[in-house]
Design a protein around this motif. Structure first.
Motif, short mmCIF file in Angstrom:
data_model
loop_
_atom_site.label_atom_id
_atom_site.label_comp_id
_atom_site.label_asym_id
_atom_site.label_seq_id
_atom_site.Cartn_x
_atom_site.Cartn_y
_atom_site.Cartn_z
N SER A 8 0.99 -1.26 0.09
CA SER A 8 0.14 0.01 -0.02
C SER A 8 0.77 1.40 -0.06
O SER A 8 2.01 1.32 0.16
N ASN A 9 0.29 2.51 -0.22
CA ASN A 9 0.98 3.83 -0.10
C ASN A 9 1.74 3.98 1.22
O ASN A 9 2.56 4.72 1.27
N SER A 10 1.12 3.37 2.01
CA SER A 10 1.75 3.53 3.61
C SER A 10 2.93 2.64 3.91
O SER A 10 3.33 2.77 5.06
N SER A 11 3.43 1.88 2.84
CA SER A 11 4.64 0.81 2.82
C SER A 11 4.23 -0.36 3.83
O SER A 11 4.97 -1.07 4.32
N LYS A 12 3.02 -0.56 3.71
CA LYS A 12 2.52 -1.71 4.84
C LYS A 12 2.01 -2.72 3.84
O LYS A 12 1.29 -2.66 2.85
N PHE A 13 2.24 -3.95 4.38
CA PHE A 13 1.70 -5.09 3.47
C PHE A 13 0.21 -5.14 3.72
O PHE A 13 -0.21 -5.05 4.72
N GLN A 14 -0.48 -5.66 2.77
CA GLN A 14 -1.97 -5.61 2.64
C GLN A 14 -2.25 -6.72 1.94
O GLN A 14 -2.25 -6.78 0.56
N VAL A 15 -3.10 -7.79 2.45
CA VAL A 15 -3.80 -8.96 1.72
C VAL A 15 -4.60 -8.40 0.51
O VAL A 15 -5.21 -7.54 1.02
N LEU A 168 -16.92 -1.14 8.03
CA LEU A 168 -15.90 -1.26 9.10
C LEU A 168 -15.03 -2.31 9.01
O LEU A 168 -13.57 -2.12 9.15
N ALA A 169 -15.58 -3.38 8.40
CA ALA A 169 -14.70 -4.65 8.12
C ALA A 169 -13.62 -4.18 7.18
O ALA A 169 -12.37 -4.49 7.04
N ALA A 170 -13.80 -3.48 6.15
CA ALA A 170 -12.96 -3.18 4.73
C ALA A 170 -11.94 -2.23 5.44
O ALA A 170 -10.86 -1.89 4.65
N GLN A 171 -12.18 -1.42 6.55
CA GLN A 171 -11.38 -0.45 7.08
C GLN A 171 -10.21 -0.78 7.85
O GLN A 171 -9.35 -0.13 8.01
N ARG A 172 -10.42 -2.15 7.97
CA ARG A 172 -9.24 -2.63 8.87
C ARG A 172 -8.07 -3.11 8.02
O ARG A 172 -8.15 -3.09 7.04
N ASN A 173 -6.85 -3.40 8.91
CA ASN A 173 -5.58 -3.28 8.11
C ASN A 173 -5.38 -4.83 8.04
O ASN A 173 -5.03 -5.73 9.13
N TYR A 174 -5.48 -5.93 6.85
CA TYR A 174 -5.03 -7.01 6.79
C TYR A 174 -3.58 -7.40 6.21
O TYR A 174 -3.52 -7.29 5.17
N SER A 186 -17.79 -14.41 7.12
CA SER A 186 -18.64 -13.88 8.33
C SER A 186 -17.72 -12.79 8.90
O SER A 186 -16.64 -12.65 8.94
N ASN A 187 -18.45 -11.60 9.45
CA ASN A 187 -17.73 -10.42 9.95
C ASN A 187 -16.54 -10.80 10.78
O ASN A 187 -15.60 -10.32 11.00
N LEU A 188 -17.07 -11.40 12.01
CA LEU A 188 -16.08 -11.72 13.05
C LEU A 188 -14.78 -12.75 12.47
O LEU A 188 -13.81 -12.49 13.03
N GLY A 189 -15.28 -13.48 11.54
CA GLY A 189 -14.14 -14.39 11.17
C GLY A 189 -13.21 -13.53 10.43
O GLY A 189 -11.82 -13.85 10.39
N VAL A 190 -13.73 -12.95 9.56
CA VAL A 190 -12.68 -11.94 8.62
C VAL A 190 -11.83 -10.94 9.47
O VAL A 190 -10.67 -10.67 9.40
N THR A 191 -12.73 -10.22 10.32
CA THR A 191 -11.92 -9.22 11.19
C THR A 191 -11.09 -9.58 12.07
O THR A 191 -10.15 -9.25 12.79
N SER A 192 -11.38 -10.95 12.61
CA SER A 192 -10.27 -11.76 13.33
C SER A 192 -8.89 -11.71 12.77
O SER A 192 -7.61 -11.85 13.53
N LEU A 193 -8.66 -11.69 11.29
CA LEU A 193 -7.49 -11.61 10.82
C LEU A 193 -6.87 -10.39 10.61
O LEU A 193 -5.59 -10.12 10.49
N CYS A 195 -4.96 -6.78 11.60
CA CYS A 195 -3.66 -6.42 12.56
C CYS A 195 -3.76 -5.47 13.38
O CYS A 195 -2.92 -5.07 14.46
N ASP A 196 -4.81 -4.62 13.13
CA ASP A 196 -5.30 -3.53 14.30
C ASP A 196 -6.40 -3.95 14.93
O ASP A 196 -6.94 -4.97 14.89
N ASP A 197 -7.01 -3.04 15.78
CA ASP A 197 -8.11 -3.31 16.66
C ASP A 197 -9.35 -3.55 16.06
O ASP A 197 -9.92 -2.72 14.83
N ARG A 198 -10.12 -4.87 16.44
CA ARG A 198 -11.24 -5.10 15.47
C ARG A 198 -12.49 -4.81 16.59
O ARG A 198 -13.74 -5.13 16.20
N ARG A 199 -12.41 -4.30 17.78
CA ARG A 199 -13.61 -3.97 18.63
C ARG A 199 -14.34 -3.14 17.90
O ARG A 199 -15.50 -3.44 18.33
N PRO A 200 -14.29 -2.01 17.18
CA PRO A 200 -15.49 -1.14 16.72
C PRO A 200 -16.18 -2.22 15.70
O PRO A 200 -17.56 -2.03 15.69
#
Length: 319
Positions: A8-15, A168-174, A186-193, A195-200
């Motif tokens: 990504s533009n932020s030089s972080k890996f993203q699946v 919100l799921a799309a805004q997480r960093n995978y 599933s929302n919880l299954g995907v967001t469990s992957l 790297c950042d906070d999935r509590r929201p």
């Protein structure tokens, strides 16, 4: 682990894609489940199409109760088709890869159709409440205009209400994991992957579930409490039995639907790792109701059984 990555533009890996691994713990022989799942899917589609054809062709079924049943059939087919083709593709063709946009679209569709099914159950409960508690007002209250407004409200409510979940799921960093121990997104299954906070995401899903489906269930319970009170006041045991029999099929479906929702929610909160039981329950909750609803109504509703016979006999005569 096979991971597809992009920078990504932020030089972080993203699946850039997820891999749906199927049922956790039984990957080697899960393919044998494809036959019962395929049969359930065919039953769900075939039985619900039969219900729609029967309601459209039989003049005796042109009643609000059966109109709501027809809407439920459309929602059931949408829910089953959202997940089953992909699950069967995983089992038969090893097509485990799903892109991020496709995954988030599936999350949205599942939440939308499940919410609409809950809304249809509420409409059916209201229909039975007016029919039993206020029978003289029924023709003037439950009209075609009311059914149309209720349908549009359900579509708009759930179509807009669940948008925050995939957003919100799309805004997480995978950033490095992309293997989902599930057959669907599933929302919880995907967001469990993530790297950042999935509590929201978890909080959002919990709030939407309680506000949307929780309010539906509360109003359904209120409707049937008032129905039961009205039935107990009837002097005739036969009339009371007839009134309750019109609600029995509806109550069976509601009990199954909301019981599984509660069980899935509790297991997701308790389990720290993805295990077979909640994943299996999640899949079955999306395919068994579409297959079960037509069967329950066909067995419990005399008018619908007669309508099936007319349609099937007409089809045989044409041949």
């Amino acid at each position: 682990m096979s991971v597809s990555l992009r920078v990504s533009n932020s030089s972080k890996f993203q699946v850039s894609e997820f891999i749906l691994m199927g049922f956790p713990g039984i990957h080697r022989w899960q393919y044998w489940l494809s036959l019962p799942f395929a049969l359930l899917y065919l039953l769900a589609i075939g039985a619900n199409i039969l219900i729609l054809i029967t309601i459209c062709q039989d003049s005796t079924l042109q009643k609000p109760m059966y109109h709501f049943l027809g809407i439920l059939s459309v929602v059931d087919m949408g829910l089953a088709t959202t997940i089953m083709p992909k699950i069967l593709a995983i089992f038969w063709f090893d097509a485990k890869v799903i892109t991020l946009p496709e995954c988030f679209a599936q999350i949205y569709a599942i939440h939308c159709f499940v919410g609409m099914e809950s809304g249809v159950f509420l409409c059916m409960a209201f229909d039975r409440y007016i029919a039993i508690c206020h029978p003289l007002r029924y023709p003037s209250v439950v009209t075609s205009a009311l059914i149309l407004k209720a349908t549009l409200f359900m579509v708009l409510r759930n179509g807009l209400f669940v948008i925050p979940v995939p957003v919100l799921a799309a805004q997480r960093n995978y950033c490095y994991k992309n293997e989902i121990e599930h057959c669907l997104c599933s929302n919880l299954g995907v967001t469990s992957l993530a790297c950042d906070d999935r509590r929201p995401n978890s909080i959002c899903q919990l709030v939407l579930a309680w506000v949307g489906m929780g309010s539906d269930l509360g109003l359904i319970i209120l409707s049937y409490t008032l129905i039961l009170r009205s039935v107990l006041r009837l002097n005739s045991a036969e009339a009371a039995s007839k009134a309750l029999s019109t609600c029995s099929s509806h109550l069976i479906l509601i009990l199954f639907f909301y019981t599984v929702v509660v069980v899935i929610s509790v297991t997701h909160l308790i389990e720290t790792q993805t295990t077979l039981i909640p994943v299996l329950l999640n899949v079955l909750h999306n395919i068994i109701p579409p297959a079960l609803n037509p069967m329950v109504y066909a067995l419990r509703t005399k008018e619908l059984r007669a309508g099936f016979q007319k349609v099937l006999c007409l089809g045989l005569k044409i041949k």
